[in-house]
Scaffold this active site. Structure first.
Site, PDB file in Angstrom:
ATOM      1  N   SER A 192       0.841  -1.203   0.000  1.00 58.96           N
ATOM      2  CA  SER A 192       0.000   0.000   0.000  1.00 58.96           C
ATOM      3  C   SER A 192       0.871   1.246   0.000  1.00 58.96           C
ATOM      4  O   SER A 192       2.005   1.227   0.472  1.00 58.96           O
ATOM      5  CB  SER A 192      -0.873   0.042   1.255  1.00 58.96           C
ATOM      6  OG  SER A 192      -1.581  -1.156   1.404  1.00 58.96           O
TER       7      SER A 192
HETATM    8  N1  SAH Z   1       0.329  -4.716   4.291  1.00 53.34           N
HETATM    9  C1  SAH Z   1       0.895  -5.315   3.118  1.00 53.34           C
HETATM   10  C2  SAH Z   1      -0.037  -5.169   1.943  1.00 53.34           C
HETATM   11  C3  SAH Z   1      -0.118  -6.434   1.161  1.00 53.34           C
HETATM   12  S1  SAH Z   1      -1.420  -6.515  -0.034  1.00 53.34           S
HETATM   13  C4  SAH Z   1       2.273  -4.760   2.843  1.00 53.34           C
HETATM   14  O1  SAH Z   1       2.726  -3.878   3.608  1.00 53.34           O
HETATM   15  O2  SAH Z   1       2.929  -5.208   1.921  1.00 53.34           O
HETATM   16  C5  SAH Z   1      -2.593  -7.518   0.804  1.00 53.34           C
HETATM   17  C6  SAH Z   1      -2.216  -8.927   1.081  1.00 53.34           C
HETATM   18  O3  SAH Z   1      -3.362  -9.584   1.610  1.00 53.34           O
HETATM   19  C7  SAH Z   1      -1.788  -9.757  -0.126  1.00 53.34           C
HETATM   20  O4  SAH Z   1      -0.492 -10.229   0.078  1.00 53.34           O
HETATM   21  C8  SAH Z   1      -2.800 -10.913  -0.149  1.00 53.34           C
HETATM   22  O5  SAH Z   1      -2.229 -12.160  -0.522  1.00 53.34           O
HETATM   23  C9  SAH Z   1      -3.269 -10.948   1.295  1.00 53.34           C
HETATM   24  N2  SAH Z   1      -4.540 -11.603   1.542  1.00 53.34           N
HETATM   25  C10 SAH Z   1      -5.674 -11.582   0.825  1.00 53.34           C
HETATM   26  N3  SAH Z   1      -6.629 -12.351   1.408  1.00 53.34           N
HETATM   27  C11 SAH Z   1      -6.067 -12.858   2.539  1.00 53.34           C
HETATM   28  C12 SAH Z   1      -6.516 -13.747   3.576  1.00 53.34           C
HETATM   29  N4  SAH Z   1      -7.758 -14.264   3.572  1.00 53.34           N
HETATM   30  N5  SAH Z   1      -5.668 -14.044   4.569  1.00 53.34           N
HETATM   31  C13 SAH Z   1      -4.410 -13.556   4.605  1.00 53.34           C
HETATM   32  N6  SAH Z   1      -3.923 -12.734   3.670  1.00 53.34           N
HETATM   33  C14 SAH Z   1      -4.736 -12.386   2.638  1.00 53.34           C
END
Ligand code: SAH
Length: 260
Positions: free
Chosen positions: A99
Site C-alpha cells: 500500500s
Molecule cells: N500490508 C501489506 C499489503 C499487502 S497486499 C504490505 O505492507 O505489503 C494484501 C495482502 O493480503 C496480499 O499479500 C494478499 O495475498 C493478502 N490476503 C488476501 N486475502 C487474505 C486472507 N484471507 N488471509 C491472509 N492474507 C490475505
C-alpha cells in the site's frame, strides 16, 4: 556485500523511554551507505516522506515516528528501490501490492484512535511484503500478521529479519478466520478488501477494540455491485455493540479465502 545497519527495535519516544545504556536508546538507524540503487541517505528520504504524510493530514506523532523508522526500501524489489519513499503503491509479486505510505499512515492513525501509549495485541490480515507489519510492531505490544500466499509469507520473513522485531509474529494461513489464539485484539487491520467484515474478526476484537478494513462499498445499483469499489471502514466494539463508520473510497487487492 550489502551493509546491514542495526535497527532500533523500539522507538525511543516519550511513551517508550529507553533506559540509559540500553540498546534501545538509539533513536535513529545508522545511515545507509549510498548503495542498492537508493543513491541517497535513506534517513533523509524517509523524513521527506514523513513531511509529505504530515501535509496530507497525518498528525499522530507515534505513527509518523514509526513511518520514519522502518526502511521501506528493504521491502520492495531492487528495481523499485528508487520509488520506495514516494507516495505510491508498488508491486510485491504474486499480483499483490504494498500500500502507499499515505494509506498505511492513515489506517494506522485510525487504528490508534489517538491512543497515548502503545496498543496491546494487534492482528493484521494480509502481511504482503511485511512493511506495514513492521511499522505496526513499533506501535503495538504484540503483532500477529497473517498471509495466505506462501511465497509472500516467506518473502516477508526475509524482509523483516534485519529489524529483529521480537514482538512481530508472521503467520501463514487464511486470515478470514482471524487468528483465535491471539485474541482478543485491541486492534485488527486488514490490507485486503472483501464483501463484508468476516464475523471471526468481530468476534476476536476486544471490547473497546477497533478494526480498520477496506470493504466493498455499498452498491448503488444491484447489478453493478462489483463496480462499486471499496471504502475504508472502522468498527468500534463496545459493551453495547458494534459501531460502524464508513470513510473514504480506497483501492485494495481482494480478500480471498483459503491459502495458496
Ligand atoms: N500490508 C501489506 C499489503 C499487502 S497486499 C504490505 O505492507 O505489503 C494484501 C495482502 O493480503 C496480499 O499479500 C494478499 O495475498 C493478502 N490476503 C488476501 N486475502 C487474505 C486472507 N484471507 N488471509 C491472509 N492474507 C490475505
Amino acid at each position: 556485500m550489502k551493509e546491514r545497519p542495526t535497527f532500533p527495535a523500539k522507538l525511543a519516544t516519550a511513551q517508550h523511554p529507553a533506559g540509559p545504556g540500553s540498546a534501545k536508546a538509539r533513536s535513529l538507524p545508522a545511515p545507509l551507505p549510498p548503495a542498492q540503487g537508493l543513491g541517497m541517505d535513506s534517513v533523509a528520504v524517509r523524513m521527506r516522506m514523513v513531511h509529505l504524510l504530515q501535509k496530507q493530514g497525518v498528525s499522530d506523532a507515534a505513527v509518523l515516528a514509526a513511518m520514519g523508522t522502518v526502511e521501506r526500501h528493504r521491502f520492495v524489489d531492487s528495481a523499485l528501490v528508487n520509488q520506495a519513499y514516494e507516495d505510491t503503491s508498488l508491486p510485491i509479486g504474486l499480483g499483490q501490492t504494498i500500500s502507499k505510505p499515505g494509506v498505511v499512515a492513515r489506517m494506522l492513525e485510525l487504528l490508534r484512535n489517538g491512543a497515548t501509549g502503545t496498543l496491546g495485541r494487534v492482528l493484521e490480515v494480509g502481511t504482503g511484503c511485511g512493511y506495514q507489519a513492521a511499522v505496526l510492531s513499533l506501535l503495538a505490544r504484540e503483532v500477529y500478521s497473517i498471509e495466505r500466499l506462501r511465497g509472500l509469507h516467506d518473502k516477508a520473513r526475509d524482509n523483516v529479519r534485519y529489524a529483529r522485531l521480537a514482538n512481530l509474529h508472521l503467520l501463514f494461513g487464511d486470515g478470514m478466520q482471524g487468528f483465535a489464539a491471539g485474541a482478543p485484539y485491541a486492534g485488527i487491520i486488514a490490507a485486503a478488501g472483501g464483501e463484508a467484515v468476516p464475523q471471526a474478526w468481530v468476534d476476536q476484537l476486544a471490547v473497546g477494540g477497533r478494526l480498520v478494513a477496506p470493504i466493498a462499498a455499498p452498491a448503488h445499483g444491484a447489478l453493478h455491485a462489483k463496480a462499486a469499489g471499496q471504502a475504508l471502514v472502522v468498527l468500534d466494539k463496545t459493551a453495547a455493540g458494534v459501531r460502524q463508520t464508513v470513510l473514504e473510497a480506497v483501492h485494495f487487492v481482494p480478500l480471498k479465502s483459503g491459502v495458496a
